[in-house]
Motif scaffolding. Structure first.
Motif, PDB file in Angstrom:
ATOM      1  N   SER A  75       0.828  -1.213   0.000  1.00 10.99           N
ATOM      2  CA  SER A  75       0.000   0.000   0.000  1.00 10.99           C
ATOM      3  C   SER A  75       0.859   1.259   0.000  1.00 10.99           C
ATOM      4  N   ALA A  76       2.019   1.192   0.675  1.00  8.04           N
ATOM      5  CA  ALA A  76       2.920   2.348   0.744  1.00  8.04           C
ATOM      6  C   ALA A  76       4.050   2.251  -0.267  1.00  8.04           C
ATOM      7  N   LYS A  77       4.097   1.112  -1.013  1.00  8.76           N
ATOM      8  CA  LYS A  77       5.193   0.867  -1.971  1.00  8.76           C
ATOM      9  C   LYS A  77       6.545   1.072  -1.280  1.00  8.76           C
ATOM     10  N   THR A  78       6.714   0.359  -0.159  1.00 10.20           N
ATOM     11  CA  THR A  78       7.899   0.545   0.659  1.00 10.20           C
ATOM     12  C   THR A  78       8.442  -0.791   1.152  1.00 10.20           C
ATOM     13  N   VAL A  79       9.743  -0.964   1.010  1.00  6.41           N
ATOM     14  CA  VAL A  79      10.436  -2.105   1.594  1.00  6.41           C
ATOM     15  C   VAL A  79      10.960  -1.649   2.961  1.00  6.41           C
ATOM     16  N   ARG A  80      10.549  -2.321   4.027  1.00  2.44           N
ATOM     17  CA  ARG A  80      10.995  -1.958   5.372  1.00  2.44           C
ATOM     18  C   ARG A  80      11.913  -3.056   5.913  1.00  2.44           C
ATOM     19  N   LEU A  81      13.095  -2.648   6.344  1.00  2.12           N
ATOM     20  CA  LEU A  81      14.118  -3.591   6.780  1.00  2.12           C
ATOM     21  C   LEU A  81      14.486  -3.351   8.241  1.00  2.12           C
ATOM     22  N   SER A  82      14.644  -4.444   8.977  1.00  2.00           N
ATOM     23  CA  SER A  82      15.054  -4.356  10.383  1.00  2.00           C
ATOM     24  C   SER A  82      16.495  -3.864  10.468  1.00  2.00           C
ATOM     25  N   ASP A  83      16.888  -3.443  11.658  1.00  3.44           N
ATOM     26  CA  ASP A  83      18.200  -2.822  11.861  1.00  3.44           C
ATOM     27  C   ASP A  83      19.349  -3.683  11.350  1.00  3.44           C
ATOM     28  N   GLN A  84      19.347  -4.984  11.710  1.00  7.82           N
ATOM     29  CA  GLN A  84      20.451  -5.866  11.334  1.00  7.82           C
ATOM     30  C   GLN A  84      20.531  -6.069   9.833  1.00  7.82           C
ATOM     31  N   VAL A  85      19.379  -6.030   9.165  1.00  6.97           N
ATOM     32  CA  VAL A  85      19.350  -6.191   7.712  1.00  6.97           C
ATOM     33  C   VAL A  85      19.645  -4.867   7.010  1.00  6.97           C
ATOM     34  N   TYR A  86      19.054  -3.794   7.498  1.00 10.27           N
ATOM     35  CA  TYR A  86      19.203  -2.475   6.875  1.00 10.27           C
ATOM     36  C   TYR A  86      20.668  -2.027   6.852  1.00 10.27           C
ATOM     37  N   GLN A  87      21.341  -2.184   7.988  1.00 10.31           N
ATOM     38  CA  GLN A  87      22.718  -1.711   8.097  1.00 10.31           C
ATOM     39  C   GLN A  87      23.763  -2.810   7.903  1.00 10.31           C
ATOM     40  N   GLY A  88      23.334  -4.069   7.958  1.00 16.78           N
ATOM     41  CA  GLY A  88      24.267  -5.178   7.889  1.00 16.78           C
ATOM     42  C   GLY A  88      24.840  -5.407   6.505  1.00 16.78           C
ATOM     43  N   THR A  89      26.036  -5.950   6.467  1.00 16.51           N
ATOM     44  CA  THR A  89      26.704  -6.259   5.194  1.00 16.51           C
ATOM     45  C   THR A  89      26.957  -7.762   5.064  1.00 16.51           C
ATOM     46  N   SER A  90      26.176  -8.544   5.793  1.00 16.24           N
ATOM     47  CA  SER A  90      26.367  -9.991   5.805  1.00 16.24           C
ATOM     48  C   SER A  90      25.564 -10.680   4.711  1.00 16.24           C
ATOM     49  N   ILE A  91      25.820 -11.967   4.557  1.00 15.64           N
ATOM     50  CA  ILE A  91      25.053 -12.796   3.621  1.00 15.64           C
ATOM     51  C   ILE A  91      23.575 -12.791   4.013  1.00 15.64           C
ATOM     52  N   SER A  92      23.304 -12.897   5.306  1.00 15.53           N
ATOM     53  CA  SER A  92      21.912 -12.883   5.781  1.00 15.53           C
ATOM     54  C   SER A  92      21.221 -11.580   5.442  1.00 15.53           C
ATOM     55  N   SER A  93      21.919 -10.466   5.622  1.00 17.23           N
ATOM     56  CA  SER A  93      21.340  -9.144   5.341  1.00 17.23           C
ATOM     57  C   SER A  93      20.949  -9.025   3.870  1.00 17.23           C
ATOM     58  N   LEU A  94      21.841  -9.455   2.995  1.00 14.91           N
ATOM     59  CA  LEU A  94      21.553  -9.366   1.558  1.00 14.91           C
ATOM     60  C   LEU A  94      20.409 -10.297   1.170  1.00 14.91           C
ATOM     61  N   ALA A  95      20.382 -11.503   1.760  1.00 13.55           N
ATOM     62  CA  ALA A  95      19.334 -12.466   1.426  1.00 13.55           C
ATOM     63  C   ALA A  95      17.955 -11.935   1.790  1.00 13.55           C
ATOM     64  N   VAL A  96      17.817 -11.435   3.020  1.00 14.26           N
ATOM     65  CA  VAL A  96      16.517 -10.948   3.493  1.00 14.26           C
ATOM     66  C   VAL A  96      16.091  -9.696   2.732  1.00 14.26           C
ATOM     67  N   ALA A  97      17.026  -8.770   2.516  1.00 14.01           N
ATOM     68  CA  ALA A  97      16.694  -7.539   1.794  1.00 14.01           C
ATOM     69  C   ALA A  97      16.231  -7.850   0.372  1.00 14.01           C
ATOM     70  N   ALA A  98      16.954  -8.742  -0.300  1.00 11.29           N
ATOM     71  CA  ALA A  98      16.594  -9.092  -1.676  1.00 11.29           C
ATOM     72  C   ALA A  98      15.257  -9.823  -1.734  1.00 11.29           C
ATOM     73  N   HIS A  99      14.972 -10.630  -0.709  1.00  8.93           N
ATOM     74  CA  HIS A  99      13.683 -11.333  -0.659  1.00  8.93           C
ATOM     75  C   HIS A  99      12.528 -10.337  -0.615  1.00  8.93           C
ATOM     76  N   GLU A 100      12.653  -9.311   0.226  1.00  9.27           N
ATOM     77  CA  GLU A 100      11.579  -8.320   0.315  1.00  9.27           C
ATOM     78  C   GLU A 100      11.450  -7.521  -0.980  1.00  9.27           C
ATOM     79  N   VAL A 101      12.577  -7.267  -1.627  1.00 14.87           N
ATOM     80  CA  VAL A 101      12.530  -6.601  -2.937  1.00 14.87           C
ATOM     81  C   VAL A 101      11.837  -7.508  -3.948  1.00 14.87           C
ATOM     82  N   GLY A 102      12.009  -8.828  -3.769  1.00 12.00           N
ATOM     83  CA  GLY A 102      11.313  -9.775  -4.641  1.00 12.00           C
ATOM     84  C   GLY A 102       9.812  -9.576  -4.600  1.00 12.00           C
TER      85      GLY A 102
END
Length: 226
Positions: A75-102
């Protein structure tokens, strides 16, 4: 009074769901300690994929709801990411962020199962709220028709969960493909991405299985009472 042989299968499904949830948390923690070679944060990865897909109007925001509260708000056309994902540079951060973009990509292309899921949401919301009261009232008062109405509403909620499963699996598939396509991960990192995303998908499989078994149980009870 409420015991039914189907309860054994439901208990097994519940155990699977609990195991899957612990698997999600375990895999996320494991790969959260592994830095991605690209050194991109989850927010940067999300923004880059969105821009490459022509979705510059979709925002990427920080979510204040805690760990693994990541989601896409259509409804807001917004991807919202938790702190560890938003600022993280780990494999987990990229996986979760990309999933929500999916999910955002699904929304932009009117992915059929996502459209169906959105249409089922009002029915699922009503079913999840009122079905338990209708079941209880029907059993206590001996009103079979009331149980039937409860089953119909609960079936809508189950159908919503069934539709959710392919939506989540497809979002994970898109996530891995986009991360590889845009060079944000290398072939060695693909394994970690897959483990994080597959564990998350397993939770949806388990919860869907449990909901379907519960529906079958209620239908069998309804038929026996009639």
């Amino acid at each position: 009074m409420f015991f039914h042989p189907m309860d054994f299968l439901i208990i097994i499904a519940l155990g699977l769901a609990m195991w899957a949830q612990s698997k999600v948390q375990g895999n996320f923690r494991q790969w959260a300690s592994v830095q991605a070679a690209s050194r991109m944060t989850g927010a940067q990865a999300a923004r880059y994929i969105l821009d490459q897909e022509g979705l510059s109007q979709v925002k990427v925001e920080f979510s204040k709801n805690g760990t693994l509260s990541d989601h896409y708000d259509p409804s807001a056309k917004t991807v919202r990411l938790s702190d560890q994902v938003y600022q993280g540079t780990s494999i987990s951060s990229l996986a979760v962020a990309a999933h929500e973009v999916g999910h955002a990509i699904q929304d932009s292309t009117n992915y059929s199962m996502l459209v169906l899921r959105h249409r089922l949401f009002p029915l699922a919301n009503i079913g999840s709220q009122f079905a338990p009261f209708l079941f209880l009232g029907g059993f206590l008062l001996g009103l079979t028709n009331l149980i039937g109405i409860g089953i119909a509403l609960f079936a809508g909620a189950v159908l919503f969960q069934v539709a959710t499963l392919p939506v989540e699996i497809d979002a994970s598939r898109r996530a891995k493909n986009k991360l590889l396509e845009f060079g944000m991960i290398n072939n060695n990192e693909e394994k970690g991405i897959g483990k994080v995303l597959n564990a998350a998908a397993l939770t949806y499989v388990a919860s869907t299985l449990m909901a379907v078994l519960q529906l079958i149980k209620f239908i069998m009870i309804f038929r026996n009472r009639r």
